[in-house]
Scaffold this active site. Structure first.
Site, PDB file in Angstrom:
ATOM      1  CB  SER A  15      -0.943   0.000   1.201  1.00  0.00           C
ATOM      2  OG  SER A  15      -0.244  -0.272   2.402  1.00  0.00           O
ATOM      3  CD  GLU A  18      -2.320  -8.827  -2.633  1.00  0.00           C
ATOM      4  OE1 GLU A  18      -2.878  -9.051  -3.740  1.00  0.00           O
ATOM      5  OE2 GLU A  18      -2.173  -7.683  -2.166  1.00  0.00           O
ATOM      6  CD  GLU A  68      -7.522  -5.552   1.533  1.00  0.00           C
ATOM      7  OE1 GLU A  68      -6.419  -6.110   1.540  1.00  0.00           O
ATOM      8  OE2 GLU A  68      -7.713  -4.396   1.099  1.00  0.00           O
TER       9      GLU A  68
HETATM   10  O1  KIV Z   1      -0.379  -3.402   1.506  1.00  0.00           O
HETATM   11  C1  KIV Z   1      -1.138  -3.404   2.480  1.00  0.00           C
HETATM   12  O2  KIV Z   1      -1.192  -2.453   3.269  1.00  0.00           O
HETATM   13  C2  KIV Z   1      -1.941  -4.584   2.691  1.00  0.00           C
HETATM   14  C3  KIV Z   1      -2.999  -4.560   3.748  1.00  0.00           C
HETATM   15  C4  KIV Z   1      -4.141  -3.717   3.329  1.00  0.00           C
HETATM   16  C5  KIV Z   1      -3.412  -5.932   4.112  1.00  0.00           C
HETATM   17  O3  KIV Z   1      -1.761  -5.558   2.016  1.00  0.00           O
END
Ligand code: KIV
Length: 281
Positions: A50, A120, A186
């Site tokens: 993220s 993932e 999620e």
């Molecule tokens: O990249 C991220 O912050 C995530 C979370 C939202 C689980 O994968």
């Protein structure tokens, strides 16, 4: 977590689930927030891809590379004394197979000092998880809405609804059977998350999966009100940092333009320079 371990380990995740104690996690991308969240007792910090949105300004996480995340992860690791740091494996760094996945996990573990990795996918990533775990590296799984597949999933769409709950469970079980120590769920309905949580031996970590999971994780910039624009419905905002920083920047500009900053208190003179040097030594 039940006890306050000196250093959170994967075994504390298992114990928290056994004892019904909820695990707390936040994302972090730098040393300063890592220090604050660690001191506040947050159990684990995820250096998420993220960062593509929150640090690098991309619309999605897809362009993020291993080399983007390694320096961020190093900073977070240097900021913690207690929290377990999880390094997120970005899109394109593990999908071709277990060898690629292990190579990427090695890079994160050797070059950053992270304590675990996350990737993932459920059934489709099980072989990758198995190989990484067999090399002694803890893995956090991630099923339900998986942002790296957002185009394949047709956008930010809630997963595991109705009969799709069976696939969610199959994915979560595949992650558990492959040896992961925890799994992120999620954006799934709370009922489906409750079912997965009841059927799994490893802790489930909710990101918008309701209150029945074994832990809760939030992207810190959403939670602290720093993100601009729309934030997901499941995020509760605990601060409004955007407003605080905006007000501070506005006041700074006004003071600089009026000459109110810097004043004598915030300037050195020959006399105060000596004192400042002495204080620093
Ligand atoms: O990249 C991220 O912050 C995530 C979370 C939202 C689980 O994968």
């Amino acid at each position: 977590m039940a006890e306050a371990p000196k250093r959170v380990r994967t075994r504390h995740f298992a114990r928290a689930k056994e004892e019904g104690i909820t695990i707390t996690g936040l994302t972090s991308y730098d040393v300063l927030t890592a220090q604050i969240f660690d001191e506040a007792g947050i159990d684990f910090l995820l250096v998420g891809d993220s960062a593509g949105n929150t640090v690098l300004g991309y619309d999605t996480t897809l362009p993020v590379t291993i080399d983007d995340l390694i320096p961020l992860t190093r900073g977070v690791v240097r900021g913690v004394k207690r929290a377990l740091v999880v390094a997120d494996m970005p899109f394109g760094s593990y999908e071709t197979g277990p060898d690629e996945a292990l190579h990427t996990a090695f890079r994160f573990m050797k070059e950053t000092g992270a304590h675990a990795v996350k990737l993932e996918g459920g059934v489709r990533s099980a072989e990758q998880i198995r190989r990484i775990v067999s090399a002694g590296i803890p893995v956090m799984g991630h099923v339900g809405f998986t942002p790296q597949s957002e185009h394949g999933l047709g956008g930010h769409v809630i997963q595991g609804r109705g009969t799709a709950a069976d696939q969610l469970l199959a994915d979560a079980k595949a992650v558990e059977q492959a040896g992961a120590f925890a799994v992120v769920l999620e954006m799934v309905p709370a009922e489906a998350a409750a079912r997965v949580t009841a059927e799994l031996g490893i802790p489930t970590i909710s990101v918008g999966a309701g209150p029945h999971c074994d832990g809760q994780l939030v992207v810190w910039t959403d939670w602290a009100g720093l993100t601009s624009g729309r934030i997901p419905k499941f995020v509760k905002q605990y601060a409004n940092l955007r407003e605080i920083l905006f007000d501070a920047a506005t006041a700074f500009k006004a003071d600089v333009e009026s000459g109110a900053y810097p004043d004598a208190e915030h300037s050195y003179s020959d006399e105060t320079a000596d004192k400042a040097h002495r204080e620093r030594e």
